[in-house]
Motif scaffolding. Structure first.
Motif, PDB file in Angstrom:
ATOM      1  N   VAL A  36      -0.808  -6.129  12.377  1.00  0.00           N
ATOM      2  CA  VAL A  36      -0.343  -7.072  13.395  1.00  0.00           C
ATOM      3  C   VAL A  36       0.886  -6.428  14.027  1.00  0.00           C
ATOM      4  N   GLY A  37       0.707  -5.801  15.192  1.00  0.00           N
ATOM      5  CA  GLY A  37       1.781  -5.009  15.775  1.00  0.00           C
ATOM      6  C   GLY A  37       2.116  -3.866  14.835  1.00  0.00           C
ATOM      7  N   ASP A  38       3.373  -3.723  14.486  1.00  0.00           N
ATOM      8  CA  ASP A  38       3.764  -2.671  13.548  1.00  0.00           C
ATOM      9  C   ASP A  38       3.854  -3.191  12.119  1.00  0.00           C
ATOM     10  N   GLN A  39       3.372  -4.413  11.903  1.00  0.00           N
ATOM     11  CA  GLN A  39       3.405  -5.003  10.573  1.00  0.00           C
ATOM     12  C   GLN A  39       2.017  -4.989   9.939  1.00  0.00           C
ATOM     13  N   VAL A  40       2.008  -5.223   8.618  1.00  0.00           N
ATOM     14  CA  VAL A  40       0.774  -5.468   7.883  1.00  0.00           C
ATOM     15  C   VAL A  40       0.838  -6.891   7.343  1.00  0.00           C
ATOM     16  N   TRP A  41      -0.194  -7.684   7.641  1.00  0.00           N
ATOM     17  CA  TRP A  41      -0.335  -9.022   7.068  1.00  0.00           C
ATOM     18  C   TRP A  41      -1.506  -8.991   6.086  1.00  0.00           C
ATOM     19  N   TRP A  42      -1.434  -9.873   5.099  1.00  0.00           N
ATOM     20  CA  TRP A  42      -2.522  -9.924   4.127  1.00  0.00           C
ATOM     21  C   TRP A  42      -2.634 -11.338   3.554  1.00  0.00           C
ATOM     22  N   SER A  43      -3.756 -11.595   2.883  1.00  0.00           N
ATOM     23  CA  SER A  43      -3.924 -12.864   2.160  1.00  0.00           C
ATOM     24  C   SER A  43      -3.702 -12.605   0.683  1.00  0.00           C
ATOM     25  N   GLU A  44      -3.125 -13.589   0.013  1.00  0.00           N
ATOM     26  CA  GLU A  44      -2.716 -13.408  -1.380  1.00  0.00           C
ATOM     27  C   GLU A  44      -2.859 -14.726  -2.126  1.00  0.00           C
ATOM     28  N   GLN A  45      -3.602 -14.695  -3.207  1.00  0.00           N
ATOM     29  CA  GLN A  45      -3.748 -15.885  -4.039  1.00  0.00           C
ATOM     30  C   GLN A  45      -2.488 -16.078  -4.878  1.00  0.00           C
ATOM     31  N   ARG A 335      -5.065   6.075  13.878  1.00  0.00           N
ATOM     32  CA  ARG A 335      -4.821   6.882  12.696  1.00  0.00           C
ATOM     33  C   ARG A 335      -4.221   6.057  11.553  1.00  0.00           C
ATOM     34  N   ARG A 336      -4.014   4.777  11.798  1.00  0.00           N
ATOM     35  CA  ARG A 336      -3.506   3.913  10.725  1.00  0.00           C
ATOM     36  C   ARG A 336      -4.687   3.313   9.969  1.00  0.00           C
ATOM     37  N   ILE A 337      -4.684   3.502   8.659  1.00  0.00           N
ATOM     38  CA  ILE A 337      -5.793   3.028   7.827  1.00  0.00           C
ATOM     39  C   ILE A 337      -5.216   2.202   6.688  1.00  0.00           C
ATOM     40  N   LEU A 338      -5.744   0.990   6.541  1.00  0.00           N
ATOM     41  CA  LEU A 338      -5.315   0.075   5.497  1.00  0.00           C
ATOM     42  C   LEU A 338      -6.474  -0.155   4.541  1.00  0.00           C
ATOM     43  N   LEU A 339      -6.250   0.121   3.264  1.00  0.00           N
ATOM     44  CA  LEU A 339      -7.284  -0.003   2.249  1.00  0.00           C
ATOM     45  C   LEU A 339      -6.858  -0.977   1.166  1.00  0.00           C
ATOM     46  N   ARG A 340      -7.850  -1.640   0.588  1.00  0.00           N
ATOM     47  CA  ARG A 340      -7.639  -2.322  -0.686  1.00  0.00           C
ATOM     48  C   ARG A 340      -8.351  -1.489  -1.734  1.00  0.00           C
ATOM     49  N   GLY A 343      -8.056   1.716  -9.354  1.00  0.00           N
ATOM     50  CA  GLY A 343      -8.825   2.530 -10.287  1.00  0.00           C
ATOM     51  C   GLY A 343      -8.534   2.140 -11.716  1.00  0.00           C
ATOM     52  N   ALA A 344      -9.017   2.971 -12.656  1.00  0.00           N
ATOM     53  CA  ALA A 344      -8.898   2.660 -14.072  1.00  0.00           C
ATOM     54  C   ALA A 344      -7.454   2.667 -14.546  1.00  0.00           C
ATOM     55  N   ARG A 345      -6.585   3.450 -13.913  1.00  0.00           N
ATOM     56  CA  ARG A 345      -5.169   3.472 -14.286  1.00  0.00           C
ATOM     57  C   ARG A 345      -4.270   3.216 -13.087  1.00  0.00           C
ATOM     58  N   VAL A 346      -4.869   2.790 -11.987  1.00  0.00           N
ATOM     59  CA  VAL A 346      -4.136   2.533 -10.742  1.00  0.00           C
ATOM     60  C   VAL A 346      -4.395   1.087 -10.341  1.00  0.00           C
ATOM     61  N   ALA A 347      -3.333   0.289 -10.261  1.00  0.00           N
ATOM     62  CA  ALA A 347      -3.502  -1.125  -9.948  1.00  0.00           C
ATOM     63  C   ALA A 347      -4.122  -1.321  -8.578  1.00  0.00           C
ATOM     64  N   SER A 348      -4.949  -2.347  -8.463  1.00  0.00           N
ATOM     65  CA  SER A 348      -5.557  -2.670  -7.178  1.00  0.00           C
ATOM     66  C   SER A 348      -4.534  -3.302  -6.245  1.00  0.00           C
ATOM     67  N   GLY A 349      -4.683  -3.025  -4.963  1.00  0.00           N
ATOM     68  CA  GLY A 349      -3.809  -3.632  -3.976  1.00  0.00           C
ATOM     69  C   GLY A 349      -3.998  -2.995  -2.623  1.00  0.00           C
ATOM     70  N   LEU A 350      -3.170  -3.397  -1.675  1.00  0.00           N
ATOM     71  CA  LEU A 350      -3.221  -2.858  -0.316  1.00  0.00           C
ATOM     72  C   LEU A 350      -2.383  -1.595  -0.239  1.00  0.00           C
ATOM     73  N   ARG A 351      -2.975  -0.572   0.388  1.00  0.00           N
ATOM     74  CA  ARG A 351      -2.284   0.696   0.546  1.00  0.00           C
ATOM     75  C   ARG A 351      -2.582   1.268   1.923  1.00  0.00           C
ATOM     76  N   LEU A 352      -1.588   1.952   2.482  1.00  0.00           N
ATOM     77  CA  LEU A 352      -1.768   2.697   3.727  1.00  0.00           C
ATOM     78  C   LEU A 352      -2.207   4.109   3.382  1.00  0.00           C
ATOM     79  N   LEU A 353      -3.196   4.603   4.125  1.00  0.00           N
ATOM     80  CA  LEU A 353      -3.716   5.948   3.901  1.00  0.00           C
ATOM     81  C   LEU A 353      -3.341   6.859   5.056  1.00  0.00           C
ATOM     82  N   ASP A 354      -2.790   8.015   4.732  1.00  0.00           N
ATOM     83  CA  ASP A 354      -2.623   9.087   5.708  1.00  0.00           C
ATOM     84  C   ASP A 354      -3.901   9.912   5.687  1.00  0.00           C
TER      85      ASP A 354
END
Length: 649
Positions: A36-45, A335-340, A343-354
């Motif tokens: 959202v513009g230069d921000q990242v918004w997300w939903s969170e329980q 070129r901005r990529i947002l992933l959820r 992994g097995a030793r990496v907590a799940s969440g939102l991350r920006l990818l270069d």
């Protein structure tokens, strides 16, 4: 008594720094995110806020802050599983479905005002629902679900953003219907055509869907591909006359190009991997246009891989992500990529990818505070041989830096059975798993036949065989662990929720492998279930077992509630009293059968909980009860949790 600075103690009795409260208080599942513009918004329980779904962003101090304030809850009940419950219009105006009344609201976070409704009040509470929201000019286009007669009606509709429809239902404009279910409304670049997918009972969206295109000026609808044996997902316009779409016509969900002119369907990158997954929630996507003619894709064979696909050549270039086994595309903006991902030793969440370096930058994790990595189990992907097929599973052995078991003792194991049953598990950081493994209880997560992520043939193994194949495969996994000397064959437990709860109860009543079982809101019988459950899954059993009335005898024979004579071990039942998917009557029927036979058991029912527990106090109660239950049945002390009182004859 110590050995190498470790305390020697029986499996299951180890002391752990991971408490049940940590699972809820520090855990807040993060889902859809967007730029959202230069921000990242997300939903969170938010378990600590009554389980509401908040919309959040990073504040000026870099810490998460609410966009949507308490008590607003952005969650849609379309198909009951929801999806696409919020979007953003011009000037960072949030549009969302409010869970309490299911109306759509408009909210401008720049002004100090309450959200404003933009849809009419439903004639009965929550009878009109909206999901898969998309902004089109000054309107919201979405999937609408209306509950006013014997069966829900669904269409794609347009709602003015100015709020005029709030007092005038006629201002809500129906665009197209004509099927039991619809998803993915996608307007062509020239705004002359609308593409979507459609399906009808008794199909589920992973069984068979159709790609349809409406010419807006004439009202003509063309079916371009798909049928009862082809699952089509996520149509996206390439140009005014071409679409990309996912189809499993090859046996795997692969990407295809569809030409409107002559209807030609061309595979882009045929391969034995799934570029899609079951559509449990609206709005899910598995590829995105990078704006340079290439596509960012996820594909699955057991675990997920992220790659860039060139549709012109079919060339696929993997993007290595160290330690990541589960990837979902949240948003792409050039070129901005947002992933959820996680992994097995990496907590799940939102991350920006270069995309150039492959570097990931954390935005918001689903867990605030991970325990020391020494308390997290290592995931081991295993394949076991079942009666007629291979079974895929992930084992998490007990692990605690402060303890070891006495020589010769084998650990108890809990077989985890995912829901769906058309779902999939991958190696992941699960605090629930660590809650058990750090106490000396192993966990094995089973992708039984019927699971997704291994192609259509593997998925179809469950057709007509629910309660048989899922049970056989889960039994094969735990027996495989025991035969390999990794698990104590006398201390095997089984736990699952929803459809996984059905497998738990089926396994307990038809086999003698497990010492006990835990069912979270599990299906216990079928004839009443198909009458009582929600519309989306009301014909699911047709494919899993057979249609009624032809299969009525089979429904009765397979139902665990009718097979309690084959049960001889304790059972723990946990149930939300507001569950519209698996109603409380299912657990109550099974409990009555346990009472009649005199089987030790406990039944915990939670007010205000639906399908999947969301409140902190419920999550704590359920997990502590489960641990106490295992201790009592499997023979170890659990002094750090309240003792669960079992009913005994």
């Amino acid at each position: 008594m110590t050995s190498a600075a470790r305390t020697v103690a029986p499996y299951g009795s180890w002391t752990s720094p991971i408490a049940a409260a940590d699972l809820a208080a520090s855990g807040h599942p993060v889902d859809g995110g967007r730029f959202v513009g230069d921000q990242v918004w997300w939903s969170e329980q938010r378990p600590t806020e009554g389980g509401r779904t908040a919309i959040r962003r990073l504040g000026p101090d870099g810490e998460p802050a609410d966009v949507l304030p308490i008590p607003w809850n952005a969650r849609t009940r379309v198909h009951e599983y929801g999806g696409g419950a919020w979007t953003v219009a011009r000037d960072s105006v949030l549009v969302f479905a409010e869970f309490s009344d299911q109306r759509l609201y408009r909210f401008d976070p720049r002004v100090d005002a309450a959200p404003v409704p933009i849809t009419p009040m439903s004639p009965t509470p929550s009878s009109d629902r909206y999901g898969d929201l998309t902004i089109v000019g000054d309107e919201v286009w979405c999937v609408r679900e209306v509950h006013r007669g014997p069966s829900p009606m669904r269409d794609i509709c347009a709602i003015p953003l100015d709020g005029s429809a709030a007092g005038d239902p006629a201002a809500v404009r129906s665009i197209v219907g004509g099927s039991d279910f619809l998803a993915y409304p996608r307007l062509s670049p020239d705004r002359t055509r609308l593409a979507w997918i459609a399906w009808n009972h008794p199909q589920m969206p992973w069984d068979g869907t159709e790609l349809r295109v409406l010419t807006l000026s004439t009202g003509r609808v063309d079916v371009l591909l798909g049928d009862a044996e082809e699952s089509v997902l996520q149509p996206e316009w390439v140009d005014d006359a071409t679409l990309h779409v996912i189809s499993d016509r090859s046996g795997w969900w692969n990407l295809h190009r569809v030409a409107l002119g002559d209807g030609t369907v061309t595979p882009i990158c045929p391969t034995d991997a799934d570029f899609g997954a079951p559509l449990w929630q609206l709005g899910a996507r598995w590829y995105a246009d990078l704006g340079d003619g290439t596509l960012l894709t996820t594909r699955t064979v057991g675990t997920d891989t992220l790659a860039v696909l060139d549709p012109a050549t079919g060339a696929l270039h993997d993007i290595p992500l160290d330690g990541i086994s589960s990837v979902h595309i949240a948003d792409v903006d050039g070129r901005r990529i947002l992933l959820r991902c996680g992994g097995a030793r990496v907590a799940s969440g939102l991350r920006l990818l270069d995309p150039d370096s492959g570097e990931l930058t954390d935005v918001r994790m689903s867990v605030d505070d991970l325990p020391d990595v020494a308390y997290l189990p290592e995931a081991q992907s295993l394949t076991f041989q079942g009666p007629e097929r291979e079974v895929h599973a992930i084992a998490y052995a007990p692990r605690n830096p402060n303890y070891e078991a006495p020589d010769g003792e084998l650990p108890p194991y809990v077989a985890l059975v995912h829901g769906g049953p058309t779902a999939h598990v991958a190696p992941a950081v699960h605090l629930v798993y660590a809650y058990f493994t750090s106490r000396g209880i192993g966990v094995v997560d089973v992708n039984y036949g019927g699971s997704s992520g291994f192609g259509r043939e593997y998925r179809n193994r469950l057709r007509g065989q629910w309660g048989i194949v899922d049970v056989e495969d889960t039994v094969a996994a735990v027996r495989g662990l025991a035969d390999a000397g990794l698990a104590d064959p006398a201390r095997l437990a089984i736990e699952g929720g929803s459809a996984g709860g059905w497998t738990v109860l089926s396994a307990l009543t038809t086999s003698d492998v497990f010492a006990c079982g835990v069912s979270y809101y599990g299906v216990a019988e079928l004839v009443e279930f198909v009458k009582e459950t929600h519309d989306f899954e009301s014909r699911y059993i047709d494919g899993l077992i057979g249609p009624l009335p032809e299969a009525a005898d089979l429904y009765a024979r397979r139902a665990p509630v009718n097979n309690v004579d084959g049960l001889s071990c304790p059972v723990l039942l946990l149930q939300g009293l507001s569950d519209p998917i698996v109603p409380p009557s299912q657990a109550e029927r099974f409990r009555s059968a346990l009472l009649r036979k005199g089987i030790p058991h406990a039944y915990l029912a939670y007010d205000g909980e639906s399908h999947g527990f969301r409140k902190l106090e419920t999550i704590v109660s359920a997990r502590e009860a489960e641990l106490s239950f295992y201790g009592q049945v499997l023979g170890f002390e659990t002094p750090d949790v309240p003792r669960l009182e079992l009913w005994r004859p």
